[in-house]
Motif scaffolding. Structure first.
Motif, short mmCIF file in Angstrom:
data_model
loop_
_atom_site.label_atom_id
_atom_site.label_comp_id
_atom_site.label_asym_id
_atom_site.label_seq_id
_atom_site.Cartn_x
_atom_site.Cartn_y
_atom_site.Cartn_z
N THR A 1 -4.09 3.31 -11.06
CA THR A 1 -3.82 1.91 -11.38
C THR A 1 -4.24 1.06 -10.18
OG1 THR A 1 -1.80 2.75 -12.35
CG2 THR A 1 -1.98 0.36 -12.20
N TYR A 2 -5.15 0.14 -10.40
CA TYR A 2 -5.58 -0.73 -9.31
C TYR A 2 -5.43 -2.19 -9.72
CZ TYR A 2 -7.53 3.66 -7.72
OH TYR A 2 -7.66 4.95 -7.34
N ALA A 3 -5.31 -3.03 -8.69
CA ALA A 3 -5.11 -4.46 -9.00
C ALA A 3 -6.43 -5.17 -9.20
CB ALA A 3 -4.33 -5.11 -7.85
N ASP A 4 -7.55 -4.58 -8.70
CA ASP A 4 -8.82 -5.29 -8.80
C ASP A 4 -9.86 -4.47 -9.56
OD1 ASP A 4 -9.27 -3.31 -6.84
OD2 ASP A 4 -9.06 -4.77 -5.23
N ALA B 1 -1.52 8.22 -2.18
CA ALA B 1 -1.62 9.40 -3.02
C ALA B 1 -1.10 9.10 -4.43
CB ALA B 1 -0.84 10.55 -2.38
N LEU B 2 0.06 8.43 -4.50
CA LEU B 2 0.66 8.13 -5.82
C LEU B 2 -0.22 7.20 -6.65
CD1 LEU B 2 4.41 7.59 -4.82
CD2 LEU B 2 3.52 9.36 -6.33
N ILE B 3 -0.78 6.19 -5.99
CA ILE B 3 -1.57 5.19 -6.72
C ILE B 3 -2.90 5.79 -7.18
CG2 ILE B 3 -2.80 2.98 -6.46
CD1 ILE B 3 -0.32 2.16 -4.65
N ARG C 1 -8.52 -2.72 -3.77
CA ARG C 1 -9.63 -2.02 -3.10
C ARG C 1 -10.52 -2.97 -2.33
NH1 ARG C 1 -11.13 1.35 -8.31
NH2 ARG C 1 -10.50 -0.66 -9.15
N LYS C 2 -10.40 -4.30 -2.58
CA LYS C 2 -11.23 -5.25 -1.82
C LYS C 2 -10.33 -6.11 -0.93
CE LYS C 2 -14.74 -5.69 -5.38
NZ LYS C 2 -14.04 -5.76 -6.67
N LEU C 3 -9.50 -5.49 -0.17
CA LEU C 3 -8.56 -6.23 0.68
C LEU C 3 -9.29 -6.83 1.89
CD1 LEU C 3 -5.55 -6.40 0.11
CD2 LEU C 3 -5.18 -4.56 1.75
N PRO D 1 -3.27 -1.50 0.52
CA PRO D 1 -4.61 -0.92 0.72
C PRO D 1 -5.04 0.03 -0.39
CG PRO D 1 -3.10 -0.23 2.47
CD PRO D 1 -2.34 -1.15 1.58
N SER D 2 -4.12 0.57 -1.17
CA SER D 2 -4.52 1.43 -2.29
C SER D 2 -4.68 0.62 -3.57
CB SER D 2 -3.48 2.51 -2.54
OG SER D 2 -3.07 3.06 -1.34
#
Ligand code: ASP
Length: 349
Positions: A346-349, A339-341, A128-130, A124-125
């Motif tokens: 750093t995001y996957a999308d 919190a860490l992410i 962001r478009k899960l 979920p972190s």
């Protein structure tokens, strides 16, 4: 006592006295309600008899990798307890989120389950478009096992000790290819923590699981990888890859000579991959109870325990083999990784 649906049928029948007669329409209504009652009745009988056909266990990574190996061992033991085959189905992609989305939308009858790991809590972190919510769209059957990781290199990597590896990573930087199983996979998280701990940035190379990543490592197409002991112990013992260290606090029983990364100088370094078993939200309670009983029976199966012990893996204590314990673990981890992410940005999308 009158079943509410029976009452509803009776009411529908009473309508014939107050409404101008439309017999075909009313007959249709009554028949539909009778069918609904029959379906409800057969469903509860079905729930009591669960399972009457094979159960599918969805694995979010490639066949032959660590999640798959754990899933197949669990499927075998759960199948013996349920008296029905538990069939493993690999649905790969996007760090495990393809499989999670699939199970979140599957029929809520207990015949489609998901085995997933720490990645369920980072999704979920990271994404962001899960299309699903790990904390809302599932039933939680229980925690399963804690799996250590190992840091391994291609057979001819010019570093022979953990200290030489640290120096190599710092010296070579982006020239080092670090493989993983997609954003949010345990191998990616461990690799990210390793780069942070060492203070060097490598080039990361995603695969659809660490089974294909390991093939590339053995073949020398990539340099380094963090991977779960479930898959790596046999290849380490066969000398097919170089082992630099283990990610647990203590050394691993099957690899007694391998130092922990803490011993090697990476202070506080620890990654253990927790796993949970999930069903789609609103699966009937009797079905969930039968599945939890089968999970607990499997985690007591001496054959399963030995198979895991041989690769340094522990099944979780009985108190953690519960829906509440898995939900509590997932919630805590969603917050921790969130919190860490966010901090890392750093995001996957
Ligand atoms: N579980 C592995 C990981 O997270 C991937 C796999 O099972 O292939 O890296």
């Amino acid at each position: 006592m009158r079943n509410p649906l029976t009452t509803l049928i009776a009411r529908a029948a009473e309508v014939t006295t107050t409404v101008p007669p439309r017999p075909a329409f009313l007959r249709h209504c009554v028949l539909a309600l009778v069918a609904a009652v029959a379906a409800a009745g057969s469903f509860s009988a079905h729930a009591q008899a669960f399972p009457t056909k094979p159960v599918t266990l969805v694995i979010p990574f490639a066949a032959g990798g660590p999640t798959d190996l754990l899933g197949r061992a669990l499927a075998q033991s759960m199948g013996a307890s349920l008296g029905q085959a538990v069939i493993v189905e690999n649905r790969v992609g996007a760090g495990g989120t393809v499989a999670s989305a699939y199970v979140a939308r599957a029929t809520k009858d207990g015949y489609t389950l998901l085995l997933h790991h720490i990645g369920m809590s980072t999704a979920p972190s990271l994404y962001r478009k899960l299309s699903f919510d790990p904390l809302k769209d599932f039933e939680y059957l229980g925690q399963v096992a804690d799996v250590p990781m190992t840091v391994i290199g291609r057979p001819n990597l010019p570093a022979n000790t953990p200290q030489e590896l640290i120096a190599y990573l710092q010296r070579e930087g982006k020239a080092v290819n670090l493989s993983h199983a997609g954003l949010g996979a345990a191998s990616q998280l461990c690799g990210m923590l390793l780069q942070q701990a060492v203070g060097a940035e490598s080039t990361t190379v995603p695969f659809q699981g660490t089974a294909p990543a390991l093939t590339a490592l053995i073949g020398g197409q990539v340099d380094l990888m963090c991977d779960q002991s479930m898959q790596t112990v046999q290849h380490i013992k066969a000398g097919k890859v170089k082992l630099y260290g283990v990610t647990t606090r203590e050394r691993l029983k099957p690899l007694p000579d391998a130092p922990t990364l803490r011993e090697a100088g990476l202070k506080d370094f620890e990654v253990v991959v927790w796993h949970g078993l999930y069903a789609p939200k609103a699966t009937p309670a009797p079905v969930l109870a039968a599945l939890n009983t089968a999970l607990k029976a499997a985690l007591k199966d001496p054959a399963l325990i030995k198979r895991l012990d041989d690769v340094g893996v522990q099944v979780v204590k009985e108190g953690l083999q519960t829906p509440e314990a898995l939900h509590a673990q997932l919630s805590a981890e969603v917050n921790r990784w969130g919190a860490l992410i966010r901090q890392a940005g750093t995001y996957a999308d």
